[in-house]
Design a protein around this motif. Structure first.
Motif, PDB file in Angstrom:
ATOM      1  N   UNK A 101       0.774  -1.138  -0.028  1.00  0.00           N
ATOM      2  CA  UNK A 101       0.038   0.256   0.003  1.00  0.00           C
ATOM      3  C   UNK A 101       0.902   1.270  -0.194  1.00  0.00           C
ATOM      4  N   UNK A 102       1.925   1.289   0.752  1.00  0.00           N
ATOM      5  CA  UNK A 102       2.980   2.494   0.949  1.00  0.00           C
ATOM      6  C   UNK A 102       3.659   2.631  -0.440  1.00  0.00           C
ATOM      7  N   UNK A 103       4.136   1.454  -1.195  1.00  0.00           N
ATOM      8  CA  UNK A 103       4.624   1.582  -2.221  1.00  0.00           C
ATOM      9  C   UNK A 103       3.758   2.241  -3.648  1.00  0.00           C
ATOM     10  N   UNK A 104       2.281   1.832  -3.355  1.00  0.00           N
ATOM     11  CA  UNK A 104       1.366   2.444  -4.201  1.00  0.00           C
ATOM     12  C   UNK A 104       0.994   4.082  -4.039  1.00  0.00           C
ATOM     13  N   UNK A 105       1.000   4.379  -2.796  1.00  0.00           N
ATOM     14  CA  UNK A 105       1.065   5.777  -2.601  1.00  0.00           C
ATOM     15  C   UNK A 105       2.037   6.337  -2.943  1.00  0.00           C
ATOM     16  N   UNK A 106       3.165   5.951  -2.429  1.00  0.00           N
ATOM     17  CA  UNK A 106       4.580   6.593  -2.940  1.00  0.00           C
ATOM     18  C   UNK A 106       4.711   6.680  -4.430  1.00  0.00           C
ATOM     19  N   UNK A 107       4.236   5.466  -5.116  1.00  0.00           N
ATOM     20  CA  UNK A 107       4.532   5.621  -6.416  1.00  0.00           C
ATOM     21  C   UNK A 107       3.452   6.516  -7.337  1.00  0.00           C
ATOM     22  N   UNK A 108       2.236   6.643  -6.809  1.00  0.00           N
ATOM     23  CA  UNK A 108       1.235   7.487  -7.200  1.00  0.00           C
ATOM     24  C   UNK A 108       1.878   9.032  -7.186  1.00  0.00           C
ATOM     25  N   UNK A 140       4.992   9.767  -6.938  1.00  0.00           N
ATOM     26  CA  UNK A 140       6.103   9.789  -7.674  1.00  0.00           C
ATOM     27  C   UNK A 140       5.621  10.227  -9.246  1.00  0.00           C
ATOM     28  N   UNK A 141       4.571   9.269  -9.462  1.00  0.00           N
ATOM     29  CA  UNK A 141       4.040   9.487 -10.912  1.00  0.00           C
ATOM     30  C   UNK A 141       3.635  10.803 -11.270  1.00  0.00           C
ATOM     31  N   UNK A 142       2.983  11.329 -10.357  1.00  0.00           N
ATOM     32  CA  UNK A 142       2.455  12.682 -10.488  1.00  0.00           C
ATOM     33  C   UNK A 142       3.684  13.620 -10.799  1.00  0.00           C
ATOM     34  N   UNK A 143       4.567  13.482  -9.903  1.00  0.00           N
ATOM     35  CA  UNK A 143       5.777  14.576  -9.986  1.00  0.00           C
ATOM     36  C   UNK A 143       6.421  14.439 -11.241  1.00  0.00           C
ATOM     37  N   UNK A 144       6.795  13.146 -11.752  1.00  0.00           N
ATOM     38  CA  UNK A 144       7.397  12.822 -12.690  1.00  0.00           C
ATOM     39  C   UNK A 144       6.949  13.306 -14.078  1.00  0.00           C
ATOM     40  N   UNK A 145       5.494  13.332 -14.259  1.00  0.00           N
ATOM     41  CA  UNK A 145       4.701  13.506 -15.220  1.00  0.00           C
ATOM     42  C   UNK A 145       4.716  15.274 -15.420  1.00  0.00           C
ATOM     43  N   UNK A 146       4.545  15.674 -14.241  1.00  0.00           N
ATOM     44  CA  UNK A 146       4.805  17.208 -14.336  1.00  0.00           C
ATOM     45  C   UNK A 146       6.358  17.754 -14.563  1.00  0.00           C
ATOM     46  N   UNK A 147       7.386  17.192 -14.054  1.00  0.00           N
ATOM     47  CA  UNK A 147       8.555  17.449 -14.312  1.00  0.00           C
ATOM     48  C   UNK A 147       8.928  17.167 -15.781  1.00  0.00           C
ATOM     49  N   UNK A 148       8.495  16.363 -16.375  1.00  0.00           N
ATOM     50  CA  UNK A 148       8.622  16.014 -17.869  1.00  0.00           C
ATOM     51  C   UNK A 148       7.707  16.403 -18.811  1.00  0.00           C
ATOM     52  N   UNK A 149       6.670  17.268 -18.172  1.00  0.00           N
ATOM     53  CA  UNK A 149       5.663  17.824 -19.130  1.00  0.00           C
ATOM     54  C   UNK A 149       5.130  16.601 -19.884  1.00  0.00           C
ATOM     55  N   UNK A 207      -5.150   9.435 -15.056  1.00  0.00           N
ATOM     56  CA  UNK A 207      -4.763   9.312 -13.820  1.00  0.00           C
ATOM     57  C   UNK A 207      -4.286   7.884 -13.636  1.00  0.00           C
ATOM     58  N   UNK A 208      -5.023   6.617 -14.264  1.00  0.00           N
ATOM     59  CA  UNK A 208      -4.720   5.348 -13.884  1.00  0.00           C
ATOM     60  C   UNK A 208      -3.072   5.183 -14.883  1.00  0.00           C
ATOM     61  N   UNK A 209      -2.696   5.867 -15.850  1.00  0.00           N
ATOM     62  CA  UNK A 209      -1.619   5.716 -16.563  1.00  0.00           C
ATOM     63  C   UNK A 209      -0.402   6.423 -15.398  1.00  0.00           C
ATOM     64  N   UNK A 210      -0.903   7.370 -14.964  1.00  0.00           N
ATOM     65  CA  UNK A 210       0.071   8.180 -14.218  1.00  0.00           C
ATOM     66  C   UNK A 210       0.485   7.544 -12.857  1.00  0.00           C
ATOM     67  N   UNK A 211      -0.644   6.690 -12.379  1.00  0.00           N
ATOM     68  CA  UNK A 211      -0.390   5.740 -11.325  1.00  0.00           C
ATOM     69  C   UNK A 211       0.651   4.648 -11.501  1.00  0.00           C
ATOM     70  N   UNK A 212       0.089   4.156 -12.681  1.00  0.00           N
ATOM     71  CA  UNK A 212       0.975   3.017 -13.341  1.00  0.00           C
ATOM     72  C   UNK A 212       2.435   3.174 -13.387  1.00  0.00           C
ATOM     73  N   UNK A 213       2.763   4.486 -14.182  1.00  0.00           N
ATOM     74  CA  UNK A 213       3.971   4.872 -14.392  1.00  0.00           C
ATOM     75  C   UNK A 213       4.661   5.179 -12.722  1.00  0.00           C
ATOM     76  N   UNK A 214       4.106   5.798 -12.032  1.00  0.00           N
ATOM     77  CA  UNK A 214       4.644   5.939 -10.801  1.00  0.00           C
ATOM     78  C   UNK A 214       5.005   4.733 -10.050  1.00  0.00           C
TER      79      UNK A 214
END
Length: 77
Positions: free
Chosen positions: A4-11, A13-22, A27-34
């Motif tokens: 569960x913690x991995x999923x929260x941290x991953x989500x 991280x995915x949000x931050x990474x998608x914003x940093x890389x424009x 949302x599901x793809x962002x969560x999966x990437x994270x």
């Protein structure tokens, strides 16, 4: 780190990474990437975590997600 913690941290991280890389994605793809990035970054930076603490795990998750986004953009075309 629990699943569960991995999923929260991953989500997060995915949000931050998608914003940093424009990178625009839903949302599901962002969560999966994270989450996948957290797994990759966690494996790569496990040694760094023991040296610097828990913050290194989050940094690794963001870097792993950014790597996946870069690969996605490069080979999805």
């Amino acid at each position: 780190m629990g699943i569960i913690m991995l999923m929260v941290v991953g989500a997060a991280a995915g949000f931050i990474a998608t914003r940093l890389m424009r990178f625009e994605s839903d949302i599901p793809t962002t969560m999966f990437i994270g989450i996948a990035g957290a797994l990759i970054g966690g494996l790569i930076l496990r040694t760094l975590t023991t040296i610097m603490g828990a913050m290194a795990g989050f940094v690794g998750a963001v870097l792993g997600a950014m790597l996946l986004i870069w690969l996605w953009q490069r080979y999805r075309r």
